[in-house]
Every structure is written in C-alpha cells, then in structure tokens.
Design a protein around this motif. Structure first.
Motif, PDB file in Angstrom:
ATOM      1  N   THR A   1       6.191  -2.869  -7.147  1.00 15.31           N
ATOM      2  CA  THR A   1       4.852  -3.370  -6.798  1.00 15.31           C
ATOM      3  C   THR A   1       4.169  -2.337  -5.907  1.00 15.31           C
ATOM      4  O   THR A   1       4.828  -1.435  -5.360  1.00 15.31           O
ATOM      5  N   LEU A   2       2.876  -2.497  -5.728  1.00 10.34           N
ATOM      6  CA  LEU A   2       2.150  -1.578  -4.831  1.00 10.34           C
ATOM      7  C   LEU A   2       2.770  -1.620  -3.431  1.00 10.34           C
ATOM      8  O   LEU A   2       2.977  -0.589  -2.795  1.00 10.34           O
ATOM      9  N   GLU A   3       3.104  -2.819  -2.955  1.00 12.71           N
ATOM     10  CA  GLU A   3       3.687  -2.961  -1.616  1.00 12.71           C
ATOM     11  C   GLU A   3       5.018  -2.216  -1.528  1.00 12.71           C
ATOM     12  O   GLU A   3       5.315  -1.575  -0.521  1.00 12.71           O
TER      13      GLU A   3
ATOM     14  N   ARG B   1       1.180  -0.668   5.334  1.00 12.24           N
ATOM     15  CA  ARG B   1       0.066  -1.628   5.242  1.00 12.24           C
ATOM     16  C   ARG B   1      -1.260  -0.897   5.062  1.00 12.24           C
ATOM     17  O   ARG B   1      -2.118  -1.273   4.268  1.00 12.24           O
ATOM     18  N   ARG B   2      -1.401   0.172   5.791  1.00 12.21           N
ATOM     19  CA  ARG B   2      -2.658   0.938   5.677  1.00 12.21           C
ATOM     20  C   ARG B   2      -2.826   1.488   4.254  1.00 12.21           C
ATOM     21  O   ARG B   2      -3.931   1.528   3.707  1.00 12.21           O
ATOM     22  N   ILE B   3      -1.698   1.925   3.687  1.00 12.92           N
ATOM     23  CA  ILE B   3      -1.759   2.479   2.328  1.00 12.92           C
ATOM     24  C   ILE B   3      -2.207   1.389   1.343  1.00 12.92           C
ATOM     25  O   ILE B   3      -3.117   1.590   0.522  1.00 12.92           O
ATOM     26  N   VAL B   4      -1.583   0.231   1.454  1.00 11.42           N
ATOM     27  CA  VAL B   4      -1.933  -0.878   0.544  1.00 11.42           C
ATOM     28  C   VAL B   4      -3.411  -1.253   0.736  1.00 11.42           C
ATOM     29  O   VAL B   4      -4.174  -1.390  -0.235  1.00 11.42           O
ATOM     30  N   ASP B   5      -3.824  -1.386   1.992  1.00  8.14           N
ATOM     31  CA  ASP B   5      -5.219  -1.769   2.259  1.00  8.14           C
ATOM     32  C   ASP B   5      -6.195  -0.741   1.681  1.00  8.14           C
ATOM     33  O   ASP B   5      -7.226  -1.101   1.112  1.00  8.14           O
ATOM     34  N   ALA B   6      -5.846   0.540   1.847  1.00  6.27           N
ATOM     35  CA  ALA B   6      -6.761   1.584   1.372  1.00  6.27           C
ATOM     36  C   ALA B   6      -6.872   1.557  -0.150  1.00  6.27           C
ATOM     37  O   ALA B   6      -7.958   1.736  -0.718  1.00  6.27           O
ATOM     38  N   VAL B   7      -5.738   1.295  -0.814  1.00  4.43           N
ATOM     39  CA  VAL B   7      -5.790   1.217  -2.287  1.00  4.43           C
ATOM     40  C   VAL B   7      -6.663   0.028  -2.687  1.00  4.43           C
ATOM     41  O   VAL B   7      -7.541   0.131  -3.557  1.00  4.43           O
ATOM     42  N   ARG B   8      -6.452  -1.114  -2.018  1.00  2.18           N
ATOM     43  CA  ARG B   8      -7.222  -2.319  -2.360  1.00  2.18           C
ATOM     44  C   ARG B   8      -8.713  -2.111  -2.083  1.00  2.18           C
ATOM     45  O   ARG B   8      -9.565  -2.598  -2.812  1.00  2.18           O
ATOM     46  N   ALA B   9      -8.997  -1.344  -1.018  1.00  2.00           N
ATOM     47  CA  ALA B   9     -10.410  -1.117  -0.665  1.00  2.00           C
ATOM     48  C   ALA B   9     -11.033  -0.014  -1.525  1.00  2.00           C
ATOM     49  O   ALA B   9     -12.222   0.279  -1.395  1.00  2.00           O
ATOM     50  N   GLY B  10     -10.218   0.609  -2.343  1.00  2.00           N
ATOM     51  CA  GLY B  10     -10.752   1.653  -3.221  1.00  2.00           C
ATOM     52  C   GLY B  10     -10.971   2.992  -2.530  1.00  2.00           C
ATOM     53  O   GLY B  10     -11.604   3.891  -3.071  1.00  2.00           O
ATOM     54  N   THR B  11     -10.381   3.166  -1.326  1.00  2.00           N
ATOM     55  CA  THR B  11     -10.555   4.455  -0.635  1.00  2.00           C
ATOM     56  C   THR B  11      -9.363   5.385  -0.835  1.00  2.00           C
ATOM     57  O   THR B  11      -9.378   6.529  -0.401  1.00  2.00           O
TER      58      THR B  11
ATOM     59  N   ALA C   1      -6.574   6.482  -4.016  1.00  6.00           N
ATOM     60  CA  ALA C   1      -6.224   6.267  -5.422  1.00  6.00           C
ATOM     61  C   ALA C   1      -4.768   5.825  -5.539  1.00  6.00           C
ATOM     62  O   ALA C   1      -3.883   6.444  -4.916  1.00  6.00           O
ATOM     63  N   GLU C   2      -4.527   4.794  -6.334  1.00  3.40           N
ATOM     64  CA  GLU C   2      -3.140   4.349  -6.510  1.00  3.40           C
ATOM     65  C   GLU C   2      -2.304   5.460  -7.149  1.00  3.40           C
ATOM     66  O   GLU C   2      -1.092   5.564  -6.916  1.00  3.40           O
ATOM     67  N   ALA C   3      -2.966   6.309  -7.917  1.00  6.97           N
ATOM     68  CA  ALA C   3      -2.247   7.428  -8.554  1.00  6.97           C
ATOM     69  C   ALA C   3      -1.609   8.333  -7.490  1.00  6.97           C
ATOM     70  O   ALA C   3      -0.524   8.877  -7.691  1.00  6.97           O
ATOM     71  N   ASP C   4      -2.276   8.492  -6.336  1.00  5.60           N
ATOM     72  CA  ASP C   4      -1.697   9.314  -5.259  1.00  5.60           C
ATOM     73  C   ASP C   4      -0.448   8.643  -4.690  1.00  5.60           C
ATOM     74  O   ASP C   4       0.539   9.299  -4.371  1.00  5.60           O
ATOM     75  N   VAL C   5      -0.500   7.324  -4.559  1.00  4.35           N
ATOM     76  CA  VAL C   5       0.662   6.576  -4.061  1.00  4.35           C
ATOM     77  C   VAL C   5       1.814   6.727  -5.061  1.00  4.35           C
ATOM     78  O   VAL C   5       2.967   6.953  -4.689  1.00  4.35           O
ATOM     79  N   ASP C   6       1.481   6.628  -6.337  1.00  6.44           N
ATOM     80  CA  ASP C   6       2.510   6.752  -7.384  1.00  6.44           C
ATOM     81  C   ASP C   6       3.199   8.115  -7.321  1.00  6.44           C
ATOM     82  O   ASP C   6       4.417   8.220  -7.433  1.00  6.44           O
ATOM     83  N   LEU C   7       2.369   9.150  -7.159  1.00  9.14           N
ATOM     84  CA  LEU C   7       2.934  10.505  -7.099  1.00  9.14           C
ATOM     85  C   LEU C   7       3.980  10.598  -5.999  1.00  9.14           C
ATOM     86  O   LEU C   7       5.084  11.116  -6.191  1.00  9.14           O
ATOM     87  N   SER C   8       3.609  10.079  -4.816  1.00 10.04           N
ATOM     88  CA  SER C   8       4.514  10.184  -3.670  1.00 10.04           C
ATOM     89  C   SER C   8       5.736   9.289  -3.851  1.00 10.04           C
ATOM     90  O   SER C   8       6.859   9.679  -3.509  1.00 10.04           O
ATOM     91  N   ALA C   9       5.529   8.081  -4.384  1.00 10.78           N
ATOM     92  CA  ALA C   9       6.671   7.165  -4.584  1.00 10.78           C
ATOM     93  C   ALA C   9       7.670   7.786  -5.564  1.00 10.78           C
ATOM     94  O   ALA C   9       8.894   7.726  -5.371  1.00 10.78           O
ATOM     95  N   ARG C  10       7.127   8.405  -6.594  1.00 10.29           N
ATOM     96  CA  ARG C  10       7.983   9.050  -7.582  1.00 10.29           C
ATOM     97  C   ARG C  10       8.812  10.167  -6.913  1.00 10.29           C
ATOM     98  O   ARG C  10      10.003  10.326  -7.176  1.00 10.29           O
TER      99      ARG C  10
END
Ligand code: BGC
Length: 758
Positions: free
Chosen positions: A20-22, A266-276, A278-287
C-alpha cells in the motif's frame, strides 16, 4: 536465531504491486537507530546498518539509546587518514574483506562508510575519517575499500555526499562552491567509487551545497549521481539530516535514517494525497529499498564467524604500511636490537591513541601498546626505561614529569618520544581550534632533546599538526592513528622488522597561516565560501611556491630507490585517450622495501587556469636489495581533462602536457612531454571573445587565412584584440571579415567539430 534468508530473495515486482502507499512510505523510514523497516505482512525483513568504517561499531539496542561509545568488540583497523598513507589498493581491499567478514558475523548488512570528503582545512575535526586532500588518491583507495567489503556480500555507504568538509555548523552551513571546483575537487572521489565499485548505498551530507540541503538536492542526488554517473544503489540520509521529507523523496533521497518515528512516512503519504509528490517517486525509492534488502540477505544468515587473531595480524601489517617516516637523519632508525638503554618517553607509548572519536569509534578486540611491545621485543637484549613525561589531556607541563623524563633521557643511549593530539582535540562534531600539539608536549620535547639529541619522535594524530619543533628530532615517524595493533606495528618499524613505506596523503604545512582556507574557514552567517577554488592542499602550496614542512607524497624508507628508463606511450583518441607511463625502479639500498611511484600531470598552456600539477596515477612495488622492476601506470582521458563550465562536460584542451614521475610531489625524478589533440570544443558564436575564434581548432586556421595579407591585422594587432567580442572586431572599418559572415562561419565550425566528435 531464525534464518531470515531461508525464504530466498524477495519478488520485488510482485511486492511492489501488493504494497500500500502507507507501506511504501514506511519502507522509506528507518525502524530504529540502525534498522530499516520490516513489513511482516509481506515477509520483508529489516536489514541492519552499522557504523565503522575502520571497524564494525555494532551497538546493542540499549547502548544505542544511552551511550554511543558502547559497541560490541570488533577489530579496529587503522582509520582512513592512515589507510590513505599506504597508497595501496590491494591492502585496502584486504582490509575491506576482513571488515565484510566481521559484519557478516554480526549480521550487519551495510557498513556506513567510507568517507571520501576532501581535507579542505587541516582543522576539520573529522579529517581522521577522510583519506586525502587529493580526490584521485581518495577515490582510488575508497574504491578498493568498497570492492573489498562488498566482495563479502556486505554493502557500504559512501559518505558524506557532498562537501561536508567541516564540523562547525555542519547541520546547516551552505558550502558555496563554484561548479568547476565541485567537479574537479569535491565530487571526483565519489564519482570514481560510484563508477568503479558500485557501492550499495550512498549517504548524503548534513550541509547545504550552494544553498540547497544535500538531502533535498536533486541536482546532486539525481542529476549528477544517477543520470550522469549511473549510480544504481540507494541513497540514505545522514542521521537526522532530513529537512523536508517529501522534498527529499522528490530529489532522490530514498531512505531516512534513523527512524523519524513515522513523521517522515506520514508526510510522504500526505504529499502524495495532496498531489505535491508523485507516487512514482515513492515507488522508485521503495523499489530501491527492496532491492537493497535482497542484496543484504546473505549477511542475515546466522552462524557466520571470523578469525579475530588473523584480523589482528592484518591490522598490524596494515599499520606498518600506514606510518610515514618523515625524517631519519644519519640513519638513526632502525634501532639496533642490542646495545645500551632505550628511554621510552610519553604517556601515549603506554596509553595509545589509535582512532578518532564520534560515530566511527570502535571497541577493539584487543589493544597493543608500543611500550609493552618494545619491552617484549627487546627483553634480555636492551634495557627499556619509561617516563610518562606529560598527562595526555594537559596543556601545561608538569615539572615533576618533565624532570623524570629528562633524567631518563640523559641516562639512555637513545630516546623514543611519543607525542600526539589528545583525544579531546579532534572529534566528529567540532573542528580543531589550532594545528599545534599541546604546549606541555612541545616543552617536554625541547627539554628531552637538550638532554639527549639521539631523539626519535613518534606521532599519534588524526590530522596534520604543525611541527616548528621538528629540527629537534633526528628521526620522525608520523604514526597517524594506527588502529588496535598500532603499538606493535610501531615497534616493528622502530626495530626494522618492517620497513616504512607510507607516504603522505596530505601536505604538512610550515604553519597554519599558510593554509589555503585562511579567511574562509569555517565561514560565517551560515555560509562557507570555498574561495581558494581548485587550490586545496598541495595545489595551493605549489601555486604559491610555499615551502612546506613535508610535501604531499613524501615518505622515507630504510632503503633507497632509483628511477630510470621513464617513457610514455600515447594513444591519442579523444575520450578514449590512453597514456602508458612506464619506468624502472631499483632498490639501491641494503634492505627489502616498498616504493610508491606517483604520476602528476601538468598542462602548461591552457585557456583556463590549471593547477601546477595534479596526481593522476600511482603504483607500488616491493623490491629486494639490488632488485629492479618495471612499473607501469595508465592515464586515461580524464587525467588530462578539466571541467568546462560552458560545455558542462570534461574537456581536454589540445596541446602540450607534462607527465611528471616522482617519489613525492616535490621529488620529481623524470618529466616527459606529450601532445594531445583536444576533445570537446566550445561552440562558437559571434559575440564570443576573438581569442576563442583564433584558438578554435577549425575556425582559427580559417580566420588566420582570411586575415593573411592584411598587414593592419597581423599577429601583433590581433593579440591586442583577443579580449574583444569578435562581432565588434568585425565591425571595425576595413576588417577583412564582414560581421554578416560570422554566424555562417560559426555554424560551419561548430558542425565540423560535431561531426569529428571532438
Ligand atoms: C555521522 C555519520 C554516521 C551516522 C550514524 C552521523 O552523525 O555523520 O557518519 O554514519 O551519524 O552514526
């Protein structure tokens, strides 16, 4: 202990689709001081990082909370300051292998180092953790270190990226550095390690670089590191270096360490939800975190061990290679094993100083002291007396201790005096206040030298000290900080069991006031301006023709070496240029020894400023007495290039280059001159200076042809016009080339350069 490797490698693409995003955001945060976040639902284990890097500093959970100096015993090898003086890639690789084995025995997957920041100021409190004032030397040795550790299936973390060159205000100072200086001095050691050793991770620095926190610096963490250098690993923060977490993710900072207790996630999740963000950036790092966990699994297997005795032996061998014999008048060293009394003076002989303080501090498996080692080595052969002479942390001389030391010195045949920096003088977290030894030690030295001139001084210090007193010592051994076996290694050297072969990886200046950062260290109002530009270390002392106490690259041996038959073979092929330097080195003395041959490049004529000489290659050779061997060093295109700011690329400016082969930066034994064609050429345009048109490899000859025959624009006149924009020159009445033709001439020249690939 459960074996977390039993399940085999993680299925990264599969997991990415199930997280999940979280959960992805949680993966980008440490779970405590040293571990990454596990996700039990999906069988993703936590992996452990630990400090060092010259030994493993693994802490228990309680110690991590209460006392950073508490850690499990591990072999304390010589720190980077000392390893650098070996100039020995193979030895540093072996140390790395041993460290990798110790990590595996403790189930540590990532050793937090090496540190490759440049020694800009001799006062930086962490200089003992860094290799050199020269980026080439630092990069080569750190690369060997990383390859060594990682050959054991354990990762490293190249740090602190970038420009962490002081401790004062390290958490927020902005290092103000021009682009060329960054590219040529402060980044190349990182670049070399990234390109040649593929470090699993890299740690960003606390400070800002040109106003932007490294932890949020997209230019550094993504453009340069990944897009240009091809870094494939994970970027983690220095401990608590994160400022605005979501900005870090967008910039390429994958993992926040240590834990932010969920705040960062939490800040990361909030920023993705607020559209500030990109979830793709989170994915890159999680990977990248998952890929790191996969690489880390072998280290998690239980039951791995290492041979502590063998590692102590390697620490001792390494330490003998690290010490630098600065001076040895009339061959006072090595000491004979027979004869009269040896007076050992100085508390540091009994209470060794062998590593620096801060996050790199290791609890050694055992500790050799020089006094004990010398007594054992000379038992029954020579009398050894001892006087402490000073209290390690005391500034003022103690009259009683001095008197006792003087009495023993007078009664002895030879004196070995151990001096050095007290532990409180240098540490992570603050810079040194000055470059001097404590006055108590200097006064002791003077008193002892007056009592007995047969004086050997052995130093223990993690950074350069001033040595106005050096004339009082007949022999001077710079021991740096030699790790847990340093005491016995020093004795091996004093008695000639080992022959000194270390050479200085940093200049020892005559005085602090001569150093390049005077006036711009440690900066003010939150900024430190790197005003000396390219001229750090020997580049500065050479440019200003300053005498130094001991130059970069200097180090003596108990034998002597002769250099002969120096030659260079040039394969001039643009970015594939290759220059083979070879020479014969002969051991002309009576003992087996090891020589470090250094190759410096000079660019005597260039349209941009080039330092007088720069280290671009080195090699080591072991020789028996009378033995000769051919030594070769290969120089690539980079060795001749500078960072061309206009092109945003490395460029060789065609013409003459010097190749200097030396035993130190100031003991050059042979010079050869070569010619190279240029590589990248800056594009021309009409408003650029006339000089650029005249010096251009394609346009220059054409312009001269068009001007030939017009006496008004002979060479002398054109020399005076070099600095004028060429379009203004073309406007001059009667100038043979009309302004209207310039755009076409420029386009033709640029196209020809493009096609020829220069
Ligand atoms: C240091 C790093 C170290 C980290 C973890 C920081 O304060 O700058 O070099 O690896 O702490 O202890």
């Amino acid at each position: 202990m459960t074996d977390m490797t039993a399940a085999g490698p993680l299925d990264v693409p599969g997991l990415m689709s199930r997280l999940t995003l979280e959960e992805k955001a949680a993966l980008l945060d440490g779970s405590d001081r040293w571990y990454t976040e596990p996700i039990e639902r999906l069988g993703i284990p936590a992996v452990m990082t630990a400090d060092g890097p010259h030994g493993l500093r693994k802490q228990s959970q309680e110690a991590a909370l209460h006392d950073l100096r508490q850690s499990y015993p591990a072999t304390c090898f010589p720190p980077a300051v000392s390893l650098a003086s070996t100039w020995d890639r193979e030895l540093v690789h072996r140390v790395g292998e041993a460290l990798g084995d110790e990590c595996r025995a403790e189930q540590v997957s990532i050793l937090l180092g090496p540190g490759v920041n440049m020694k800009r100021s001799p006062l930086c409190g962490r200089n003992f953790e860094y290799y050199s004032e020269d980026p080439f030397l630092a990069g080569e040795l750190a690369s060997a270190f990383v390859l060594g550790v990682q050959s054991r299936g354990v990762g490293t973390s190249l740090k602190h990226f970038a420009a962490n060159n002081q401790e004062t205000r390290r958490r927020y100072v902005s290092a103000e550095i021009d682009e060329r200086t960054l590219r040529e001095i402060y980044l190349p050691a990182f670049e070399r390690v990234v390109k040649t050793a593929d470090p699993w991770t890299l740690m960003c620095s606390y400070n800002k670089v040109n106003g932007v926190y490294s932890a949020e610096n997209r230019w550094l963490l993504t453009q340069v590191l990944r897009d240009e250098w091809g870094f494939r690993g994970l970027v983690m923060s220095d401990w608590d270096a994160v400022n605005i977490r979501e900005h870090g993710v967008a910039a390429g900072l994958d993992l926040e360490m240590p834990t932010s207790f969920g705040v960062g996630a939490r800040r990361i999740v909030d920023a993705v939800r607020a559209g500030t963000l990109a979830e793709a950036d989170v994915d890159l790092s999680a990977r990248r975190v998952l890929e790191l966990v996969n690489r880390s699994l072998p280290a998690l297997a239980p039951g791995q061990t290492f041979d502590a005795d063998a590692h102590h032996g390697l620490a001792r061998e390494t330490a003998t290679r690290c010490a630098v014999l600065l001076k040895n008048d009339a061959g006072l060293l090595p000491l004979s094993r027979s004869g009269g009394t040896v007076a050992v003076i100085g508390e540091l002989a009994r209470t060794p100083r062998y590593q620096g303080a801060g996050s790199s501090q290791v609890t050694p498996t055992r500790l050799d002291d020089a006094l004990g080692a010398l007594r054992t080595a000379l038992a029954g052969a020579r009398a050894v007396t001892f006087a402490p002479g000073y209290l390690v942390e005391s500034e003022q001389p103690d009259a009683g201790l001095v008197a006792e030391a003087v009495a023993q010195a007078s009664a002895a045949d030879v004196v070995v005096l151990f001096l050095g920096l007290p532990p409180s003088y240098e540490s992570e977290g603050y810079d040194r206040a000055h470059m001097d030894l404590p006055p108590a030690q200097v006064e002791l030295l003077e008193a002892v030298a007056a009592a007995n001139p047969e004086l050997v001084v052995v130093l223990a210090n993690g950074a350069a000290v001033s040595m106005p007193w050096r004339g009082a010592a007949r022999a001077l051994l710079e021991g740096w900080l030699l790790g847990q076996a340093g005491g016995s290694a020093v004795v091996d050297l004093l008695l000639g069991e080992a022959n000194p072969s270390g050479k200085l990886a940093e200049t020892l200046p005559l005085a602090y006031s001569n150093n390049p950062t005077i006036g711009s260290f440690p900066g003010e109002h939150g900024k430190v301006r790197y005003g000396e530009g390219l001229l750090i270390g020997y580049r500065w002392y050479d440019a200003h023709e300053l005498d130094v106490a001991y130059p970069f690259g200097h180090g003596l041996s108990y034998t002597t070496f002769e250099y002969s038959d120096a030659s260079v073979a040039v394969q001039d092929a643009g970015q594939q240029t290759c220059v083979e330097v070879s020479l014969t080195v002969t051991n002309t003395g009576t003992r087996a020894g090891r020589e470090i041959v250094q190759v410096y490049v000079t660019d005597p004529e260039c349209t941009v400023f080039r330092p007088e000489q720069e280290l671009k290659g080195f090699a080591t050779v072991n020789l028996e007495p009378g033995q000769s061997e051919q030594v070769s060093v290969t120089l690539d295109a980079r060795a001749f290039s500078y960072w061309n700011v206009a092109l945003g690329a490395w460029a060789i400016e065609g013409g003459e280059f010097g190749v200097r082969i030396g035993a130190s930066s100031r003991d050059i034994r042979a010079v050869r001159t070569i010619e190279l064609a240029g590589t990248l050429v800056e594009p021309l345009s009409p408003e650029l200076p006339t000089a650029m048109w005249l010096d251009h490899p394609v346009a220059g000859p054409r312009i001269r042809e068009l001007l030939a025959g017009d006496a008004k624009y002979d060479d002398y006149r054109m020399r005076r016009l070099r600095e004028n924009p060429f379009d203004r020159v073309a406007r001059m009445r009667g100038f043979p080339i009309p302004e209207a033709d310039l755009a076409r001439l420029a386009a033709e020249a640029n196209e020809e350069v493009r096609v020829s690939g220069r």
